[in-house]
Design a protein around this motif. Structure first.
Motif, PDB file in Angstrom:
ATOM      1  N   ASP A  42      33.753  33.133  24.638  1.00  0.00           N
ATOM      2  CA  ASP A  42      33.835  31.349  25.672  1.00  0.00           C
ATOM      3  C   ASP A  42      34.547  31.595  26.299  1.00  0.00           C
ATOM      4  OD1 ASP A  42      31.561  30.244  24.223  1.00  0.00           O
ATOM      5  OD2 ASP A  42      33.697  28.725  22.623  1.00  0.00           O
ATOM      6  N   VAL A  43      36.118  31.862  26.383  1.00  0.00           N
ATOM      7  CA  VAL A  43      37.076  31.922  27.135  1.00  0.00           C
ATOM      8  C   VAL A  43      36.846  32.921  28.725  1.00  0.00           C
ATOM      9  CG1 VAL A  43      39.516  32.775  27.370  1.00  0.00           C
ATOM     10  CG2 VAL A  43      38.592  32.034  25.007  1.00  0.00           C
ATOM     11  N   LEU A  44      36.153  34.387  28.073  1.00  0.00           N
ATOM     12  CA  LEU A  44      35.383  35.171  29.046  1.00  0.00           C
ATOM     13  C   LEU A  44      34.839  34.824  29.555  1.00  0.00           C
ATOM     14  CD1 LEU A  44      35.437  38.702  26.779  1.00  0.00           C
ATOM     15  CD2 LEU A  44      37.455  37.603  28.515  1.00  0.00           C
ATOM     16  N   ASP A  45      33.567  34.618  29.147  1.00  0.00           N
ATOM     17  CA  ASP A  45      32.395  33.373  30.635  1.00  0.00           C
ATOM     18  C   ASP A  45      32.827  32.321  31.577  1.00  0.00           C
ATOM     19  OD1 ASP A  45      30.694  34.233  28.940  1.00  0.00           O
ATOM     20  OD2 ASP A  45      29.598  32.920  28.296  1.00  0.00           O
ATOM     21  N   PHE A  46      34.221  31.854  30.740  1.00  0.00           N
ATOM     22  CA  PHE A  46      35.402  30.274  31.253  1.00  0.00           C
ATOM     23  C   PHE A  46      36.278  31.695  32.195  1.00  0.00           C
ATOM     24  CE2 PHE A  46      39.317  28.898  32.423  1.00  0.00           C
ATOM     25  CZ  PHE A  46      38.683  27.451  32.616  1.00  0.00           C
ATOM     26  N   LEU A  47      36.390  32.916  32.813  1.00  0.00           N
ATOM     27  CA  LEU A  47      36.805  33.893  33.159  1.00  0.00           C
ATOM     28  C   LEU A  47      36.045  34.100  33.928  1.00  0.00           C
ATOM     29  CD1 LEU A  47      39.949  34.809  31.343  1.00  0.00           C
ATOM     30  CD2 LEU A  47      40.309  33.089  33.382  1.00  0.00           C
ATOM     31  N   LYS A  48      34.685  33.800  33.895  1.00  0.00           N
ATOM     32  CA  LYS A  48      33.206  35.102  34.350  1.00  0.00           C
ATOM     33  C   LYS A  48      34.302  36.876  34.389  1.00  0.00           C
ATOM     34  CE  LYS A  48      31.377  31.106  35.358  1.00  0.00           C
ATOM     35  NZ  LYS A  48      29.847  31.257  34.627  1.00  0.00           N
ATOM     36  N   VAL A  49      34.589  37.058  33.699  1.00  0.00           N
ATOM     37  CA  VAL A  49      35.267  38.649  32.871  1.00  0.00           C
ATOM     38  C   VAL A  49      33.428  39.273  32.265  1.00  0.00           C
ATOM     39  CG1 VAL A  49      37.206  38.197  34.097  1.00  0.00           C
ATOM     40  CG2 VAL A  49      36.352  38.086  31.578  1.00  0.00           C
ATOM     41  N   PRO A  50      33.466  40.291  32.212  1.00  0.00           N
ATOM     42  CA  PRO A  50      32.504  41.676  31.672  1.00  0.00           C
ATOM     43  C   PRO A  50      33.287  40.596  30.435  1.00  0.00           C
ATOM     44  CG  PRO A  50      33.218  42.328  33.127  1.00  0.00           C
ATOM     45  CD  PRO A  50      33.947  41.192  33.293  1.00  0.00           C
ATOM     46  N   GLN A  51      32.033  40.618  28.824  1.00  0.00           N
ATOM     47  CA  GLN A  51      32.094  40.839  28.007  1.00  0.00           C
ATOM     48  C   GLN A  51      32.659  41.969  27.139  1.00  0.00           C
ATOM     49  OE1 GLN A  51      31.608  38.244  25.474  1.00  0.00           O
ATOM     50  NE2 GLN A  51      31.709  35.813  26.717  1.00  0.00           N
ATOM     51  N   LEU A  52      33.852  41.860  26.329  1.00  0.00           N
ATOM     52  CA  LEU A  52      34.553  42.987  26.154  1.00  0.00           C
ATOM     53  C   LEU A  52      35.238  43.026  24.505  1.00  0.00           C
ATOM     54  CD1 LEU A  52      35.462  45.032  29.110  1.00  0.00           C
ATOM     55  CD2 LEU A  52      33.493  45.343  27.792  1.00  0.00           C
ATOM     56  N   LYS A  53      35.059  43.685  24.020  1.00  0.00           N
ATOM     57  CA  LYS A  53      35.800  43.377  22.346  1.00  0.00           C
ATOM     58  C   LYS A  53      37.577  43.235  22.924  1.00  0.00           C
ATOM     59  CE  LYS A  53      36.387  45.516  17.811  1.00  0.00           C
ATOM     60  NZ  LYS A  53      36.341  46.497  16.524  1.00  0.00           N
ATOM     61  N   LEU A  54      38.054  42.303  22.273  1.00  0.00           N
ATOM     62  CA  LEU A  54      39.630  41.729  22.329  1.00  0.00           C
ATOM     63  C   LEU A  54      40.187  42.140  21.177  1.00  0.00           C
ATOM     64  CD1 LEU A  54      39.226  38.944  24.834  1.00  0.00           C
ATOM     65  CD2 LEU A  54      39.165  41.188  25.427  1.00  0.00           C
ATOM     66  N   VAL A  55      41.372  42.734  21.262  1.00  0.00           N
ATOM     67  CA  VAL A  55      42.027  43.339  19.941  1.00  0.00           C
ATOM     68  C   VAL A  55      43.331  42.763  20.221  1.00  0.00           C
ATOM     69  CG1 VAL A  55      40.603  44.976  19.493  1.00  0.00           C
ATOM     70  CG2 VAL A  55      41.767  45.260  21.085  1.00  0.00           C
ATOM     71  N   SER A  56      44.416  42.593  19.276  1.00  0.00           N
ATOM     72  CA  SER A  56      45.662  42.187  18.993  1.00  0.00           C
ATOM     73  C   SER A  56      46.082  42.997  18.299  1.00  0.00           C
ATOM     74  CB  SER A  56      46.076  40.618  18.706  1.00  0.00           C
ATOM     75  OG  SER A  56      47.315  40.841  19.173  1.00  0.00           O
ATOM     76  N   THR A  86      42.466  44.493  39.070  1.00  0.00           N
ATOM     77  CA  THR A  86      42.506  42.993  38.185  1.00  0.00           C
ATOM     78  C   THR A  86      41.111  41.693  38.886  1.00  0.00           C
ATOM     79  OG1 THR A  86      45.035  43.235  37.936  1.00  0.00           O
ATOM     80  CG2 THR A  86      44.090  41.308  38.126  1.00  0.00           C
ATOM     81  N   ALA A  87      40.959  41.122  37.517  1.00  0.00           N
ATOM     82  CA  ALA A  87      39.816  40.624  37.939  1.00  0.00           C
ATOM     83  C   ALA A  87      40.096  39.267  37.825  1.00  0.00           C
ATOM     84  CB  ALA A  87      38.198  41.025  37.506  1.00  0.00           C
ATOM     85  N   ALA A  88      40.953  38.844  37.119  1.00  0.00           N
ATOM     86  CA  ALA A  88      41.885  37.704  37.113  1.00  0.00           C
ATOM     87  C   ALA A  88      43.194  38.127  36.264  1.00  0.00           C
ATOM     88  CB  ALA A  88      40.253  37.278  35.032  1.00  0.00           C
ATOM     89  N   VAL A  89      43.632  36.626  36.723  1.00  0.00           N
ATOM     90  CA  VAL A  89      45.305  37.033  36.808  1.00  0.00           C
ATOM     91  C   VAL A  89      45.940  35.752  36.519  1.00  0.00           C
ATOM     92  CG1 VAL A  89      45.597  36.791  39.764  1.00  0.00           C
ATOM     93  CG2 VAL A  89      47.144  37.942  37.934  1.00  0.00           C
TER      94      VAL A  89
END
Length: 355
Positions: free
Chosen positions: A302-316, A175-178
């Motif tokens: 912007d959210v992933l940048d804010f959390l400083k985690v790699p940019q990946l495609k997010l799905v739901s 985990t890199a962001a919890v």
């Protein structure tokens, strides 16, 4: 010289030569190799014994033929120092329920999604959890006991941020962001001073998620309450659905809104949002709106940048329930429309987002 004197002189010479022979020092005989080996072994054993006795007297334990090697793990970088003043503080949790193994020094960022019911937070959280390095553990403070006092609140947060909170969303080792989802009415506003202090002390980043159109949120709340009572999907209440057929069933209900209470209700909701932003302005935070995320998926970057985690495609897998214009989703639309015209909420009657 008489005969007797001659015999006595001869005896003296014999005695002299006897004693002379006896005083000759003979060379030592060479000892066999086996004997020398035995002597050397005895000397070595005696030396080891003497050394061990001396070491014990000095308080230094010594065990023959035993070497103890302590493997010291290299410390991870200082968790309280951020390279970038705008970056979240990184942490290196040490869970008590498992070991992080090769991810022991993977830095972890802490976050909390601060929102209100029916503001798209469930959909947003599933997007975050589709990231391989993000663990958002749901609405943990929906359980009253966990928010009964500030001690319970901080103990619960400590467990989450130590990676000891087990849920279906937990990525555990790498985990890199919890974080978790926290509604404003779940003890957050009541204990805001202590919680802000905790966030700043532990380096927790706040993600605000609200709806611009509070009238649409009100429609969603009333429709959700209706299904909670009637359980329209095979006797089961579902706050979120994963198919268009299920969404169509829930969207059939058109709530009637109390025209006398609609403005006070919208005022209260608006005040809660403004108060939350004011209370938590000293924390590291980002403000998002549901409509912006729906209309522009690049906002998720912007959210992933804010959390400083790699940019990946997010799905739901979440499927939107109410897709029609508001005029087709409110039973007494004319009354509500007339009530809001000329007020600061009139824009809610017309502004909308793409389907």
């Amino acid at each position: 010289m008489s005969k007797d004197q001659r015999e006595e002189h001869k005896m003296a010479e014999d005695c002299f030569f006897f004693n002379k022979d006896t005083l000759i020092v003979k060379p030592q005989k060479k000892h066999p190799p086996l004997l020398r080996m035995i002597v050397i072994a005895l000397v070595m054993i005696s030396g080891v014994y003497i050394c061990s006795v001396c070491l014990k007297q000095r308080g230094l334990g010594f065990a023959p033929n035993l070497m103890k090697i302590d493997v010291v793990e290299q410390p991870c970088p200082d968790p309280n120092i951020s390279q970038d003043g705008n970056a979240p503080v990184v942490h290196y949790p040490q869970p008590t329920t498992y070991r992080r193994n090769e991810c022991r020094c993977t830095p972890v960022r802490f976050f909390a999604i601060l929102s209100m019911q029916r503001s798209g937070s469930g959909w947003f959280e599933t997007l975050l959890n589709s990231h391989i390095n993000v663990s958002s553990n749901g609405e943990i403070f929906s359980v009253k006991e966990r928010r009964s006092n500030i001690s319970s609140i901080t103990a619960t947060m400590d467990k989450v941020y130590n990676l000891d909170w087990l849920s279906s969303a937990a990525k555990n080792e790498c985990t890199a962001a919890v974080g978790f989802k926290w509604m404003l009415n779940q003890g957050l506003m009541t204990n805001h001073e202590e919680i802000v202090s905790y966030f700043n002390r532990r380096g927790v980043s706040a993600i605000f998620l609200f709806r611009r159109n509070l009238l649409r949120r009100l429609v969603s709340i009333l429709a959700n309450e209706h299904d909670r009572n009637l359980k329209q999907l095979n006797g089961t209440h579902k706050a979120h659905v994963h198919s268009k057929d299920e969404a169509d069933v829930l969207a059939r209900y058109k709530p009637t809104i109390d025209a006398m209470k609609v403005i006070p209700t919208l005022n209260d909701n608006d005040k809660w949002v403004m108060d939350a932003l004011e209370y938590f302005k000293s924390t590291r935070h980002i403000v998002l709106y549901y409509e912006d995320l729906v209309n522009n998926r690049t906002k998720l970057k912007d959210v992933l940048d804010f959390l400083k985690v790699p940019q990946l495609k997010l799905v739901s897998r979440h499927v939107k329930i109410h897709t029609k214009p508001l005029s087709e989703q409110v039973e007494n639309w004319d009354a509500i429309s007339n009530t809001l015209k000329g007020t600061k909420y009139e824009s809610f009657l017309h502004s909308d987002y793409k389907k």
